[in-house]
Scaffold this active site. Sequence first.
Site, PDB file in Angstrom:
ATOM      1  N   GLU A   5     -10.937 -18.599 -22.747  1.00 18.31           N
ATOM      2  CA  GLU A   5     -12.339 -18.400 -22.336  1.00 18.31           C
ATOM      3  C   GLU A   5     -12.580 -16.910 -22.129  1.00 18.31           C
ATOM      4  OE1 GLU A   5     -12.871 -20.394 -18.594  1.00 18.31           O
ATOM      5  OE2 GLU A   5     -11.786 -22.162 -19.261  1.00 18.31           O
TER       6      GLU A   5
ATOM      7  N   LYS B 241     -13.456 -13.655 -20.129  1.00 16.74           N
ATOM      8  CA  LYS B 241     -13.428 -13.312 -18.708  1.00 16.74           C
ATOM      9  C   LYS B 241     -14.727 -12.575 -18.414  1.00 16.74           C
ATOM     10  CE  LYS B 241     -10.544 -11.352 -15.091  1.00 16.74           C
ATOM     11  NZ  LYS B 241     -11.581 -10.602 -14.408  1.00 16.74           N
TER      12      LYS B 241
ATOM     13  N   ASP C 160     -17.599 -10.591 -16.582  1.00 21.16           N
ATOM     14  CA  ASP C 160     -17.501  -9.518 -15.609  1.00 21.16           C
ATOM     15  C   ASP C 160     -18.683  -9.564 -14.656  1.00 21.16           C
ATOM     16  OD1 ASP C 160     -16.388  -7.416 -14.346  1.00 21.16           O
ATOM     17  OD2 ASP C 160     -16.852  -5.926 -15.874  1.00 21.16           O
TER      18      ASP C 160
ATOM     19  N   TYR D 286     -17.090 -22.024 -14.938  1.00 20.64           N
ATOM     20  CA  TYR D 286     -15.846 -22.094 -15.699  1.00 20.64           C
ATOM     21  C   TYR D 286     -14.776 -22.993 -15.094  1.00 20.64           C
ATOM     22  CZ  TYR D 286     -14.755 -18.353 -12.395  1.00 20.64           C
ATOM     23  OH  TYR D 286     -14.609 -17.611 -11.264  1.00 20.64           O
TER      24      TYR D 286
ATOM     25  N   LYS E 285      -6.646  -8.634 -20.007  1.00 18.04           N
ATOM     26  CA  LYS E 285      -7.805  -7.732 -20.024  1.00 18.04           C
ATOM     27  C   LYS E 285      -7.868  -6.922 -21.311  1.00 18.04           C
ATOM     28  CE  LYS E 285      -9.374  -6.996 -15.468  1.00 18.04           C
ATOM     29  NZ  LYS E 285     -10.024  -5.928 -14.780  1.00 18.04           N
TER      30      LYS E 285
ATOM     31  N   CYS F 264     -27.593  29.545  -7.152  1.00 12.49           N
ATOM     32  CA  CYS F 264     -28.217  28.353  -7.715  1.00 12.49           C
ATOM     33  C   CYS F 264     -28.756  28.642  -9.123  1.00 12.49           C
ATOM     34  CB  CYS F 264     -29.353  27.915  -6.797  1.00 12.49           C
ATOM     35  SG  CYS F 264     -30.410  26.663  -7.506  1.00 12.49           S
TER      36      CYS F 264
ATOM     37  N   CYS G  62     -32.804  28.758  -8.966  1.00 11.79           N
ATOM     38  CA  CYS G  62     -33.597  29.786  -8.285  1.00 11.79           C
ATOM     39  C   CYS G  62     -32.787  31.028  -7.930  1.00 11.79           C
ATOM     40  CB  CYS G  62     -34.196  29.201  -7.012  1.00 11.79           C
ATOM     41  SG  CYS G  62     -32.951  28.904  -5.756  1.00 11.79           S
TER      42      CYS G  62
ATOM     43  N   CYS H 180     -27.644  24.352  -2.777  1.00  9.86           N
ATOM     44  CA  CYS H 180     -28.446  25.566  -2.788  1.00  9.86           C
ATOM     45  C   CYS H 180     -29.120  25.689  -1.428  1.00  9.86           C
ATOM     46  CB  CYS H 180     -29.493  25.470  -3.895  1.00  9.86           C
ATOM     47  SG  CYS H 180     -30.767  26.729  -3.761  1.00  9.86           S
TER      48      CYS H 180
ATOM     49  N   CYS I  90     -36.417  26.914  -3.293  1.00 11.54           N
ATOM     50  CA  CYS I  90     -35.940  26.450  -4.602  1.00 11.54           C
ATOM     51  C   CYS I  90     -36.716  25.202  -5.011  1.00 11.54           C
ATOM     52  CB  CYS I  90     -34.447  26.143  -4.507  1.00 11.54           C
ATOM     53  SG  CYS I  90     -33.768  25.379  -5.980  1.00 11.54           S
TER      54      CYS I  90
HETATM   55  S1  IVH Z   1     -10.664 -18.986 -13.653  1.00  7.45           S
HETATM   56  C1  IVH Z   1      -7.913 -20.602 -10.708  1.00  7.45           C
HETATM   57  N1  IVH Z   1     -12.136 -18.337 -15.715  1.00  7.45           N
HETATM   58  O1  IVH Z   1     -12.054 -13.522 -12.925  1.00  7.45           O
HETATM   59  C2  IVH Z   1      -8.562 -19.716 -11.685  1.00  7.45           C
HETATM   60  N2  IVH Z   1     -12.072 -16.848 -13.870  1.00  7.45           N
HETATM   61  O2  IVH Z   1      -9.390 -13.211 -10.843  1.00  7.45           O
HETATM   62  C3  IVH Z   1      -9.717 -19.025 -11.133  1.00  7.45           C
HETATM   63  N3  IVH Z   1     -13.508 -14.884 -14.129  1.00  7.45           N
HETATM   64  O3  IVH Z   1     -13.439 -13.026 -10.182  1.00  7.45           O
HETATM   65  C4  IVH Z   1     -10.490 -18.261 -12.081  1.00  7.45           C
HETATM   66  N4  IVH Z   1     -14.292 -15.383 -16.113  1.00  7.45           N
HETATM   67  O4  IVH Z   1     -14.569 -15.107 -11.164  1.00  7.45           O
HETATM   68  C5  IVH Z   1     -11.717 -17.976 -14.493  1.00  7.45           C
HETATM   69  N5  IVH Z   1     -13.445 -17.880 -17.576  1.00  7.45           N
HETATM   70  C6  IVH Z   1     -13.026 -17.544 -16.379  1.00  7.45           C
HETATM   71  C7  IVH Z   1     -13.443 -16.364 -15.744  1.00  7.45           C
HETATM   72  C8  IVH Z   1     -12.925 -16.063 -14.495  1.00  7.45           C
HETATM   73  C9  IVH Z   1     -14.316 -14.507 -15.121  1.00  7.45           C
HETATM   74  C10 IVH Z   1     -13.304 -14.112 -12.908  1.00  7.45           C
HETATM   75  C11 IVH Z   1     -13.298 -14.882 -11.644  1.00  7.45           C
HETATM   76  C12 IVH Z   1     -12.570 -13.989 -10.709  1.00  7.45           C
HETATM   77  C13 IVH Z   1     -11.597 -13.333 -11.623  1.00  7.45           C
HETATM   78  C14 IVH Z   1     -10.265 -13.993 -11.499  1.00  7.45           C
END
Ligand code: IVH
Length: 687
Positions: free
Chosen positions: A128, A130, A132, A243, A332, A426, A429, A444, A449
Site C-alpha cells: 500500500e 504510505k 504522508d 488503511y 521509504k 542593511c 537602506c 536592520c 528602513c
Molecule cells: S499501517 C499496525 N498503512 O505511517 C500498522 N500506516 O508508522 C499501523 N501510514 O503515521 C500502520 N500509510 O498513519 C499503515 N498504508 C498505510 C499507511 C500508514 C501511512 C502512516 C501511519 C503512521 C505511520 C506508521
Amino acid sequence: MKMVKKPKVSVDKIESHDEAEKAAHVLRDAIRFHNYRYYVLDSPIITDEEFDELFLTLIALEEKFPDLKSLDSPTQQVGGAPREELGLVTHTIPMVSLKTVYEEDAVRSFDQTCRSELGVDELEYIAEPKFDGVAVELVYENGRLVVASTRGDGETGEDITANIRTIKEVPLVLMSYEGEEPPSRLVVRGEVYMGIDIFNELNRQRLEKDEQPFANPRNAAAGSLRQLDPMITAGRSLQIFVYGVAEATGRDFATQWEALHTLPKWGLKVNTNLIQVCKGIDKTLEFHRQLGESRDDLPYEIDGVVFKVNSIASQDKLGMRARSPRWAIAYKFKPRQATTKLRQITVQVGRTGRLTPVAELEPVNIGGVEVARASLHNLSEIERKDIRIGDTVIVERAGDVIPQVVKPIEDLRDGTEVVFQMPSQCPICGGEVVITEDKRTASCTNIGCPAQLRRSISHFACRGGMDIEGLGMKRVDQMVDAGLIKGFASLYTLTVDELAELERFGEKTAQTLVDQIAKTKQQPFHRLLFAMGIPLIGAETAKVLASHFGSMERLMKATEQELIEIDSVGPEVAQSLISFFSSDTTRQMVTELEEAGLTLSAEEEVAPGEKPLDGLKFVLTGVLTRWTRTEAASLIESLGGKVASSVSRKTDYLVAGDKAGSKLTKAQKLGVTILSEDEFAELTGST
Ligand code: IVH
C-alpha cells in the site's frame, strides 16, 4: 546538561556502563525534544530518517545494556505528548507505528524473518502507499461515528471528533452498499491528508495575508486537524484514506485485502487503486520502484510503501514488537535530492527588519519542480553546515515547499569557495545590522528602513503604544505600499481623500481612522516614548524615563552618566538611548512629531505602582527562548496583565514563540495583535 539535537553515538564503541548511561541520556533527551517538535508543535527540525536513526541507536544501546531500559524511555512509548486542550481519548488497542527502512536489504531481511517464523518459502504481501499525513482512529458504534482521535503517544490520543466530522470523505453514518451490515462496533485507522493543490492554494492565501506558510502538506494537515475551532478545519478541505481495521465486532477478515475491500462497502474511503497483492518479496520491491517513479504524478504526497503480510492468521502468529507489528514494514522513498552549484548567497530583508540569507542556486530539477533558490535560515545554520559560496551542494525537497540545502560536498571544493559574511549594513537602506550572539538573528536597526517601516508603524499604533484603533497590520501594509506613510508623523497628516482611495476603505472608514489617529495626539508622553520603538525600551522603562526627565527635550540631552544613575536603567539601555537620539533621523522625527501636535512632555507624575499592562489579556503559544511559559506568565501578571489558555475575541495580545501552531492561526483569524518574542520583551521592558 545541554540538549544535543543530533547526538552522534556509536553503540559498538561504547564499553563502559557509565558511558552507556550518558549516551542513553543524551539520546533520550534528543528524541523527546524531536517528538515534541513533531507531535506537539507540528514542526519537526530533522528528517524522519534522522529521527529513526536516533531511535534505532537508542534501541541498540538499550539492547546492549538492558538494565538501562526504563519505563520512561521513548523506546517504550510510541509518538509524543497529546495536546490536552483538545480532550483525550484512550485507544482500546494501542496505535502502534511501523518499522521504517530505507534499503532493499532491510526489506529482504524482513521477508526472511517473516518466512522463517511462519515456516514458508514464499509469503503473500499487500503493498500500500504510505500516505504522508496524520494517523487517525475512527470509532463507529451501531453505524455512527462516535469518536475520532489522533495517535498521540499511542495509548492516548487527542479528541478530534468535531474536526473529523468536517471532512466530507468521512461518513458520519456507515452504509451497507452491497447488503453487508456494518459491525455494531467498528474501529478503523487511516491517514488524514491534504491534497497538493489544496495545500498550494492554502499557502498562497496565507502568504497573501502575511501568515507563515506551512512547510509541507503533512504539517498543513496536522495543523488543520488539531485546531480547537472546527470551523477552521472545515475550511481546509482535508481528505482521508482508511488503511486498517483495529476492531470489528462479529466480523472476521481472512486477509488485509478482504478488509480493505469491505470497508468501502460501508462507505469508508480506501485507496483501492494503489493497493496490490504481491506474491513474494520481489514483487513488492517492484511495486515500490514503480510507485516511486509515479509518486510525483499523484495529487497527494506519499513517502514510501507499506508492506503487510496479507493473511490475518499469519499476522497474528507473527505478533508485535514493542512499538510496531512484526508483520509490516514501511519502505521509504529516498528524499528528492539533487546536487547543484551554490552561485551566491543573497540577503533578504523581511518586514520585521530581519535579514535572511538565501542560496542562489544553479537551477536544478528536483522531482519535477525547478529549484533555483533555497532558504539558508540564518548565519548559525550556514556555519554549522559549513556552506560556502561556490560550493557544490546537495539540495533536498522532502515534500517541502521551501527546498533545503542539506550540505556541501567538501570533496568537490577547489579552494575558490568563499565563506559567507552577513553584511554589516542593511542591503535595503544601508542601516546598521545587529547580529545576536547565537547568530540566529540578524536585523536592520534603522527605523526608517522601508522594510522596517511597517513594523515600526504597527508597533507605534499598538495597544500599549499610541493605541490607534482600527490601524492593524493589513492597513499599515496598504498605506506603506501606497507610499502614504514615511514615518510616524505622516500618520497625523493623512487625509480622508488619500485613505478613501485605498482598497476596502471608503469614505466612512477613512474618516473614522483619521479621527482615531488624531485622538492619539493626547496620549501621554511615556506612551509616545514606548511607541517610538527604541531598542530595549519597553513600556515600563518608558514610564520611568518620562517621569524622570519630564520631557523629550530633556531626555534627548541626557548624558550616559545621567541615564545610568536611574535605578532601572543599565548601561545597555543607556547606550541604546544615546545612539537612538544621536541619529539625525530620530531628531528629524521628533521635530515632525512636535509639529504634528503630539504630547512631548509628561503632564502628570506616574502613579507609583501603576501597572502598564493593567486589564490586558495575554495568551502564550509556541516556544519562547528567554522565559519558560510560567516565567512569562508571572512577568505579565506582575505588570497587571492576565494570562488565558486559549485565544478568543477578548484576547489583547498573543505572544507567539517559535513555531506557534493553532493558537496563532486563530489569533490571526480573530485579528488579535500578535507579538513576537522580541516585541513582547520590548513591551514588558525586559529586553
Ligand atoms: S499501517 C499496525 N498503512 O505511517 C500498522 N500506516 O508508522 C499501523 N501510514 O503515521 C500502520 N500509510 O498513519 C499503515 N498504508 C498505510 C499507511 C500508514 C501511512 C502512516 C501511519 C503512521 C505511520 C506508521
